[in-house]
Design an enzyme around this catalytic site. Sequence first.
Site, PDB file in Angstrom:
ATOM      1  N   THR A 166     -14.323 -29.099  -3.444  1.00 46.65           N
ATOM      2  CA  THR A 166     -12.947 -28.636  -3.291  1.00 46.65           C
ATOM      3  C   THR A 166     -12.229 -29.543  -2.296  1.00 46.65           C
ATOM      4  O   THR A 166     -12.777 -29.862  -1.246  1.00 46.65           O
ATOM      5  CB  THR A 166     -12.924 -27.184  -2.797  1.00 46.65           C
ATOM      6  OG1 THR A 166     -13.616 -26.360  -3.727  1.00 46.65           O
ATOM      7  CG2 THR A 166     -11.501 -26.672  -2.639  1.00 46.65           C
ATOM      8  N   GLY A 347      -1.100  -7.354 -25.356  1.00 45.78           N
ATOM      9  CA  GLY A 347      -0.756  -8.693 -25.828  1.00 45.78           C
ATOM     10  C   GLY A 347      -0.022  -9.499 -24.776  1.00 45.78           C
ATOM     11  O   GLY A 347      -0.226 -10.719 -24.660  1.00 45.78           O
ATOM     12  N   GLU A 370     -20.114 -21.427  -3.904  1.00 46.75           N
ATOM     13  CA  GLU A 370     -20.852 -21.079  -2.678  1.00 46.75           C
ATOM     14  C   GLU A 370     -22.041 -20.167  -2.953  1.00 46.75           C
ATOM     15  O   GLU A 370     -22.307 -19.207  -2.234  1.00 46.75           O
ATOM     16  CB  GLU A 370     -19.897 -20.477  -1.643  1.00 46.75           C
ATOM     17  CG  GLU A 370     -18.872 -21.509  -1.191  1.00 46.75           C
ATOM     18  CD  GLU A 370     -18.082 -21.109   0.026  1.00 46.75           C
ATOM     19  OE1 GLU A 370     -18.616 -20.359   0.866  1.00 46.75           O
ATOM     20  OE2 GLU A 370     -16.941 -21.573   0.136  1.00 46.75           O
ATOM     21  N   THR A 372     -24.094 -19.104  -6.762  1.00 50.10           N
ATOM     22  CA  THR A 372     -23.810 -18.224  -7.899  1.00 50.10           C
ATOM     23  C   THR A 372     -24.240 -16.795  -7.566  1.00 50.10           C
ATOM     24  O   THR A 372     -25.041 -16.555  -6.656  1.00 50.10           O
ATOM     25  CB  THR A 372     -24.569 -18.687  -9.145  1.00 50.10           C
ATOM     26  OG1 THR A 372     -25.982 -18.529  -8.906  1.00 50.10           O
ATOM     27  CG2 THR A 372     -24.266 -20.139  -9.479  1.00 50.10           C
TER      28      THR A 372
END
Length: 390
Positions: A166, A347, A370, A372
């Site tokens: 990141t 919808g 960080e 799973t």
Amino acid sequence: MPDRAPQPVDRQLPTDEARDLISLVRDIAQREIAPKAAEEEDAGHFPRELFSLLSDSGLLGLPYDSEYGGGDQPYEVYLQVLEELSMARLTVGLGVSVHTLASYALAAYGTKEQRTEHLPAMLGGGLLGGYCLSEPASGSDAASLRTRAVRDGDDWVINGTKAWITHGGIADFYTVMARTGEEGPRGVTAFLVPGDAEGLSAAAPEKKMGMKGSPTAQIHLDGVRVPDDRRIGEEGQGFSIALSALDGGRLGIAACAIGLAQAALDEALRYAKERRQFGKPIADFQGLRFMLADMATQIEAGRALYLSAARLRDAGRPFSKQAAMAKLHCTDTAMRVTTDAVQILGGYGYTADFPVERFMREAKVLQIVEGTNQIQRMVIARHLAGPEAR
């Protein structure tokens, strides 16, 4: 449709200072973050100017010591700031969490000289950090990382590739875990690497299903030379530093997840009160009322869980198990709540005219980053039943 301002959450904050801080964050979220969130996420725009504003406002170093530019705030307060930011835009809340994670190694394990030299700029000088642990072939099995640092006089020369970073390519500094010794966790050392170091480059950002405004990229280190005074902690201590950082980071992800879930609930509730079918608001139908009740209950439970873990951390007590529980529960909650929000809007929920489809796409990554959620279950089980038999 532009995102609407987050609805205020009734918070139990420990001090008047904390209440003032949350008011400041809400004001920034409503004025500066939420109005542009949908447009900028759709365009894949990273809001660096917002992070400069957050830095100027003292919000990028909240849980750290004011001696080095931090905010002296307990995790109990800092995490609620992350939740508020994530309610407005997950890219911003998660970005602050990752920056805090990247700053942790130096703040917790650096020498006084290192902290004095580097932390003020990292915490309040407009810099943005990245955290480099994962690699293309070592995600959950982080101890098998292959990036290597070799001693050369007073320097270290680092070669390797880090993945899923990141802020990759835009960070001003990276906390990098590299192998300096034997195979396994005991041979890893932590380094503070400048973002403009010679030999450091970023691949093209990953094309993701959500969080498009937050760049995620591989970082290549090709003969990057780092002086020994940028080594953090002792040689071979890097993996334990990384795991310690992740305990706090998982609480950050938990808070971000609850912020995202709260935003989805607010949107679903607003729509259900306005949308009329069969002559009355759909919020009057028991099936939807029960969905909304379950969503709200899961969010409150997640918030209580991450705050409980934060208070353990603030008290200096062990909290690794509770951090894993909070990350597991809160991110699973975010996935359930955002999915239900899409269902409530029907919808319309499947279209980009409403933000819940984006919330649902964004929620998925929180179950992965960080550690799973399968890894979180392994961590929790080890605390309960001990290490697996070999």
